[in-house]
Each structure stands twice: as structure tokens, then as C-alpha cells.
Design a protein around this motif. Structure first.
Motif, short mmCIF file in Angstrom:
data_model
loop_
_atom_site.label_atom_id
_atom_site.label_comp_id
_atom_site.label_asym_id
_atom_site.label_seq_id
_atom_site.Cartn_x
_atom_site.Cartn_y
_atom_site.Cartn_z
N THR A 54 79.62 16.25 5.18
CA THR A 54 77.28 16.44 5.09
C THR A 54 77.69 17.90 6.17
O THR A 54 78.67 18.77 6.75
N GLY A 55 76.63 18.16 6.74
CA GLY A 55 76.48 19.54 7.60
C GLY A 55 75.84 19.43 8.71
O GLY A 55 75.50 18.60 9.30
N ILE A 70 84.25 24.88 7.19
CA ILE A 70 84.41 23.62 7.35
C ILE A 70 85.28 22.74 8.18
O ILE A 70 86.15 23.65 8.40
N GLU A 71 84.99 21.84 8.75
CA GLU A 71 86.19 21.14 9.64
C GLU A 71 86.41 19.46 8.40
O GLU A 71 84.99 18.56 8.53
N PHE A 72 87.40 19.89 8.05
CA PHE A 72 87.61 18.59 7.68
C PHE A 72 88.77 17.39 8.37
O PHE A 72 89.82 17.54 8.69
N PHE A 73 87.86 16.17 9.04
CA PHE A 73 88.98 15.21 9.10
C PHE A 73 89.09 14.13 8.41
O PHE A 73 88.66 13.58 7.64
N VAL A 129 86.20 8.70 8.05
CA VAL A 129 87.11 9.21 7.29
C VAL A 129 88.05 8.86 6.14
O VAL A 129 87.97 7.91 5.62
N PRO A 130 88.41 9.93 5.45
CA PRO A 130 88.64 11.67 4.89
C PRO A 130 86.65 12.05 4.78
O PRO A 130 86.78 11.40 3.75
N PHE A 131 86.50 12.80 5.74
CA PHE A 131 85.23 13.21 5.83
C PHE A 131 85.13 15.03 5.77
O PHE A 131 85.80 15.42 7.08
N GLY A 132 83.79 16.21 5.65
CA GLY A 132 84.32 16.75 6.09
C GLY A 132 82.70 17.27 6.67
O GLY A 132 81.38 17.51 6.12
N ILE A 133 82.57 18.04 7.95
CA ILE A 133 81.06 18.86 8.31
C ILE A 133 80.89 20.30 8.04
O ILE A 133 81.75 20.32 8.58
N ALA A 134 80.85 20.77 7.57
CA ALA A 134 80.66 22.09 7.15
C ALA A 134 79.19 22.63 8.01
O ALA A 134 78.28 22.05 8.37
N ALA A 194 82.63 27.20 14.03
CA ALA A 194 83.35 25.70 13.94
C ALA A 194 83.28 24.64 15.44
O ALA A 194 83.21 23.60 15.26
N GLN A 195 84.07 25.34 16.83
CA GLN A 195 83.03 24.47 17.96
C GLN A 195 81.89 23.45 17.94
O GLN A 195 82.41 22.84 18.41
N GLY A 196 80.95 24.42 17.32
CA GLY A 196 79.51 23.94 17.24
C GLY A 196 79.90 22.15 17.08
O GLY A 196 79.60 20.84 16.95
N ILE A 197 80.95 21.84 16.18
CA ILE A 197 81.06 20.89 15.01
C ILE A 197 82.37 19.55 15.34
O ILE A 197 81.81 18.30 15.40
N PHE A 198 83.17 19.97 16.64
CA PHE A 198 83.47 19.60 16.99
C PHE A 198 82.98 18.42 18.06
O PHE A 198 83.21 17.10 18.15
#
Ligand code: ATP
Length: 543
Positions: free
Chosen positions: A78-79, A275-278, A243-248, A225-229
Motif C-alpha cells: 500500500t502507499g 518501501i518499509e516492509f513489515f 503482516v507481511p505488508f509494505g508501505i511505499a 522513511a520516517q513518515g511511514i513509521f
């Protein structure tokens, strides 16, 4: 020397980029601004196409029901689109406020500023005088630069250069000599370089009209990246991702680089695609390998030459304090010396460092463990949000803090790599069959700013009308251009330089049998197609 690794080749690429409107220096009419670049009409399309390819291939076109090749299981993507200025505490907890710096060094004489780790030098002596000659040049430029610097310093004539004695190879300035013995890269005498100082790379700004005290200090983000976290919980709570999923995220980042250089490679304002992938901690090593290999393939599939790309796993001592593993995808840019590579993207296994930092406060590694850093008063040095950023798996009934794999790419560096890779000089026969040299950008059709050019052979006999009609049929499907100015050879040459993969020419035969000539940029093969089928055929080629 390898012709590809040739500074003059780079100069020609930079000159084409300017001449054809790919990249201009920012604020050029005022003399330019070092480290800032603008994208012109062709450049903006190239960069948009690149970002759209990334977004499509990583996010929009991702099939979350299937297991992607090499992946441990299916995953979702997702984004987000976050702000450039965020709460200052974000940067305190992430570590950027304390740690995101380079060492810089100034020259008292020339007033120039250098990055300490970019300075190298070698010992030279002449008639009893000895000095450590420092250069800020890299690769092939470094040795000749020390030679001309030494020649000037000792006052030696060009035909007496052999009188200068050199001792040893080029060494980093750091840790090898005292500054009193060092002749700065632009100084006339040794001893003018100042002690190295830390310099935080974040751009500072102030928020609001009453800005004044330290609490109003804010920063332009040095990474997306930090905006995603900090939005991890918002995304979890509002979309049905598991989980597992990624935010781009694609967006601008800012770093006050001490020495921006090499065209757009090291800029002060640039765009990242991150991408931060959790994932579950136990699966994180497998996901790290998946993303590393997937991102490597992406560059190859879009046409970068495999021999000029390198996947480099970081050695243990090179890893950041939180990282379990990192690999860089690097490209042999023509401005680098043979054998040298520049980073396009880093893929990092970041463990639970980021989510924990934003929960608990800034973390440091102590006895192998990540713990909250405390001040002299025993309180956290930078307090976290206190929000629970753990994940509850409602099927396995487990609660944990996900581990993160981060593929972090630079859009500008990728554009530069694709431009450099696509740049070719060759010979093609002109209208009379004589060889003519041409400059061509062999860009992948998905990246090419213009996909097709529609050219009436001459500006009469009804050819322009037929061509304009075809142009209007094609335009809703892809970026195309109508061009009737100049000889057809000149028009082909213009499209070759812009990287247009296909030219459609309307000629005498078109009027007789409703076919057009399709010219392929790379193979130069010319074939005839029914005009009615052009749209479908080109759409197929683009797919
Ligand atoms: P470098 O070591 O070259 O400074 P980095 O390791 O600091 O890069 P990261 O923090 O990993 O870079 O950033 C991720 C990506 O962002 C890089 O791979 C690069 O593509 C891009 N990037 C970083 N700094 C710059 C810059 N100053 N100009 C253009 N792109 C950049």
C-alpha cells in the motif's frame, strides 16, 4: 582506458541533458545554485515515467493473492504521501538529530569547505622541502591533481617534474598526517586546514510567525522513511492490511551535502522511492533476500546493463548500529574511475529499530542490545511517542513488533543511471545511404519521454492531414509527438536524441495503400504496417 568510464563521455551526457531539455541547473539565470537541479520538458517525463514504473511494479500492479517469485508467502502493498516537515521529535527519536552528520573541514586561506572523508593525499618532497599534498578529487583525477598542486607549491617547471619525489600511494587525510603538514587542495601553503567539525546534514527551518526559541526549530526531512513509521498504526487501523505488508512512498528529501558533486548524483534536494516492509521477525531474513533480489531485477528489467550494475552486501563493520544486513545496488557511473561504483539503492534489514524508537525513544546499542539512551539524569535522552506500535496477529493470537526491510532508492540517481546507460554514439546511413554519426538514447520504451513520433515525409500531398489524424488516434494511449519540420533524417535524429523508440512515417505509399513506415530506434529496421493497426501494435509493444 575503458571508453565507457570516460569523463568526456560524461561531459557529453551532461551536455545532451542540457541541450535537449532533460536537466538544467536550478536558478541558472542567476548563476545557478550548487546541488540543486531542475528537470526540463523531456526530463520531467523521463523522471515521471521512472517513478510510475516503480509505483506500478511495487504497489499498484502488485498481485497480493499470489506468492511473488522468491517470496516466502503472498504479501500486500500500500502507499502513503507524508509531509516534508514533521514533528521535530521524529528526528530526535530516529537518531538523525544526533547522528546524521558528516565531518567537514575548512580552508582558512581559500575559504573552501570539504568533506573530511573525501580528502586524500600523498607525500612529496623537493630540495629538502616536504609536504603532504591533499586533493579533493576522486578516481582518475586524484593523482594528476596532486602532481599539479605539488608543481605549483615547489615552483617546479613542467620539464622538471621528475625532480619531485613521491613517497607511497594516495592515503586518506584522516588519521595519517597532522594538519600542519597538509597542503589543502586550494591553498598556497600547508597548515591552512582547520580541525574537522561535525556538520548535521538536515536543513533547518522555523515554524510560524512567532518563531524564536529552540522549540520552534523544524527540519526538512532527510528521508521519506520516517513518515511511514510514524503512520504505521494509522495504516494498520484504517486499511485491512495484515503482516507481511509494505508501505511505499515517493517524495522529496533534503540533505545539506557538504560537497554536492557529479551532476545530480549528490544533490541537496532529491527524490526518494522508499518501501518499509513489515514482517514477522522469524521470516525477516527470507524477506530481506526477497527484496534485495527483487529490486536488483527491477533495474535489469528496465534495461540497465548487467555488467555495469553491482549488488554489494555490506561487511559487518559497515552496518549501521541497528542493521542486521544491508546490500547496495550500485552502478558504474561514467564519472567514476574504472572499478568504482555509485549507490543507486540500499536494501536494509532494520529489525524493530524504527518502530521501537518511535514507541520508547531514541535507541542505542549497549552490550549487543538496543536500549533507550538516557541522559545524565537517567531519563530518556529523546522521549518516544509512548504509543503502542506492536502488531496483533488475530489468527495466530501473537503480539509482536514487526521487523522492517527497507528498499530505499533515489529517483534522481536512477534517472541519471538510465540516462548514462542509454547514451550511445553510433553511425546510421542518411537519406542518401551515407554514414552519419548519431547520438541516441536507447531508453526502455516504458521510460522513454516520447513513445512515438509521427512524421509526414513532406509537408504536402495530403501527408500532414493523414499524419495528424494518426497522431490524434495515438495520443490518448501514449505520449507521442507530431513533427513536420526539416528533413526526415533530421527529424529521426531529433527523436533518437530524445530516446523515442518508434517513428511512424507517412509517405507516398501511405496515400496509395494506407500503410506507414515504422522505424525502430535501436535496430533501425523499417517495416510497413497498416495505418489502422498502428495504435494496437504500439500499445502491444509498450505492454
Ligand atoms: P551516500 O552514501 O551516497 O550519501 P546514503 O547511503 O546516505 O548515500 P541512503 O540514506 O541510503 O543514502 O538513501 C537512499 C537513497 O537515496 C540512496 O541510495 C540514493 O539513491 C538516494 N540519495 C541519498 N542521498 C542523495 C543525494 N544527496 N542526492 C541524490 N540522491 C541521494
Amino acid at each position: 582506458m575503458d571508453k565507457q568510464n570516460d569523463q568526456s563521455r560524461m561531459d557529453r551526457i551532461v551536455s545532451l541533458a542540457k541541450r535537449r531539455g532533460f536537466i538544467f541547473q536550478s536558478s541558472e539565470i542567476y548563476g545557478g545554485l550548487n546541488g540543486f537541479w531542475d528537470y526540463g520538458p523531456l526530463g520531467v517525463s523521463l523522471k515521471r515515467n521512472l517513478k510510475e514504473c516503480w509505483w506500478h511494479d511495487m504497489v499498484a500492479g502488485h498481485d497480493e493473492l499470489a506468492t511473488s517469485p522468491g517470496a516466502p508467502e503472498p504479501h500486500e502493498m500500500t502507499g502513503l504521501d507524508c509531509t516534508i516537515i514533521m514533528h521535530p521529535q521524529v528526528w530526535k527519536c530516529s537518531g538523525h538529530f544526533d547522528l546524521f552528520h558528516d565531518w567537514m573541514i575548512d580552508c582558512r586561506e581559500s575559504k573552501r569547505r570539504y568533506r573530511y572523508d573525501h580528502l586524500h593525499g600523498r607525500w612529496a618532497s623537493h630540495r629538502g622541502k616536504k609536504v603532504f599534498v591533499v586533493t579533493d578529487q576522486s578516481g582518475d583525477e586524484a593523482l594528476p591533481h596532486t602532481l599539479t598542486r605539488a608543481q605549483k607549491f615547489f615552483g617546479v617547471r613542467a620539464n622538471k617534474l621528475a625532480e619531485i619525489e613521491w613517497e607511497g600511494d594516495l592515503l586518506p587525510l584522516a588519521g595519517n598526517v597532522t594538519l600542519a603538514e597538509a597542503l589543502g587542495p586550494d591553498a598556497g601553503e600547508p597548515g591552512t586546514l582547520t580541525e574537522p567539525r561535525e556538520f548535521n546534514l538536515m536543513f533547518e527551518t522555523r515554524i510560524g510567525a512567532l518563531a524564536g526559541d529552540d522549540d520552534d526549530r523544524a527540519f526538512l526531512r532527510p528521508e521519506t522513511a520516517q513518515g511511514i513509521f510514524v503512520n504505521f498504526k494509522n495504516v494498520l487501523d484504517t486499511s485491512r492490511v495484515r503482516v507481511p505488508f509494505g508501505i511505499a512512498q515517493i517524495g522529496k528529501s533534503f540533505r545539506n551535502e557538504i560537497t554536492p558533486r557529479n551532476f545530480t548524483f549528490r544533490s541537496r534536494e532529491f527524490e526518494q522511492m522508499e518501501i518499509e516492509f513489515f514482517c514477522k521477525p522469524a521470516d525477516s531474513a527470507a524477506w530481506y533476500r526477497y527484496w534485495r533480489d527483487r529490486r536488483w531485477r527491477w533495474y535489469l528489467d528496465l534495461g540497465l546493463t548487467e555488467g555495469r550494475l553491482q549488488l554489494r552486501e555490506h561487511a559487518k563493520d559497515e552496518l549501521s548500529h541497528y542493521s542486521v544486513g544491508t546490500a547496495d545496488i550500485e552502478y558504474a557511473f561514467p564519472f567514476l574511475a574504472p572499478g568504482e561504483f555509485g549507490e543507486l539503492e540500499g536494501i536494509a534489514h532494520r529489525g524493530d529499530f524504527d518502530l521501537r524508537s518511535h514507541m520508547e525513544g531514541k535507541l542505542v546499542r549497549k552490550d549487543g542490545e538496543l536500549v533507550v539512551e538516557t541522559g545524565d539524569d537517567g531519563k530518556p535522552r529523546h522521549r518516544g511517542s509512548g504509543k503502542d506500535l506492536s502488531y496483533f496477529d488475530d489468527i495466530s493470537r501473537e503480539r509482536y513488533i514487526p521487523h522492517v526491510i527497507e528498499p530505499s532508492a533515489g529517483a534522481d540517481r536512477a534517472v541519471l543511471a538510465f540516462l548514462c546507460d542509454a547514451y550511445h554514439e553510433d553511425e546510421v546511413p542518411d537519406e542518401d545511404g551515407k554514414p552519419r554519426s548519431r547520438t541516441v538514447l536507447k531508453l526502455h520504451p516504458r521510460l522513454a519521454p516520447i513513445k512515438a513520433a509521427i512524421l509526414p515525409l513532406v509537408k504536402k500531398d495530403g501527408m500532414p492531414e493523414v499524419a495528424i489524424d494518426l497522431y490524434r488516434k495515438l495520443k490518448p494511449h501514449m505520449a507521442c509527438q507530431y513533427d513536420e519540420k526539416g528533413s526526415v533524417g533530421r527529424r529521426y535524429a531529433r527523436q533518437d536524441e530524445a530516446g523515442t523508440p518508434w517513428c511512424l512515417t507517412i509517405d507516398g505509399q501511405t496515400l496509395a495503400d494506407k500503410t506507414v513506415t515504422l522505424r525502430d530506434r535501436d535496430s533501425l529496421v523499417q517495416s510497413r504496417l497498416p495505418i489502422e493497426e498502428c495504435v494496437e501494435i504500439l500499445r502491444d509493444k509498450l505492454r
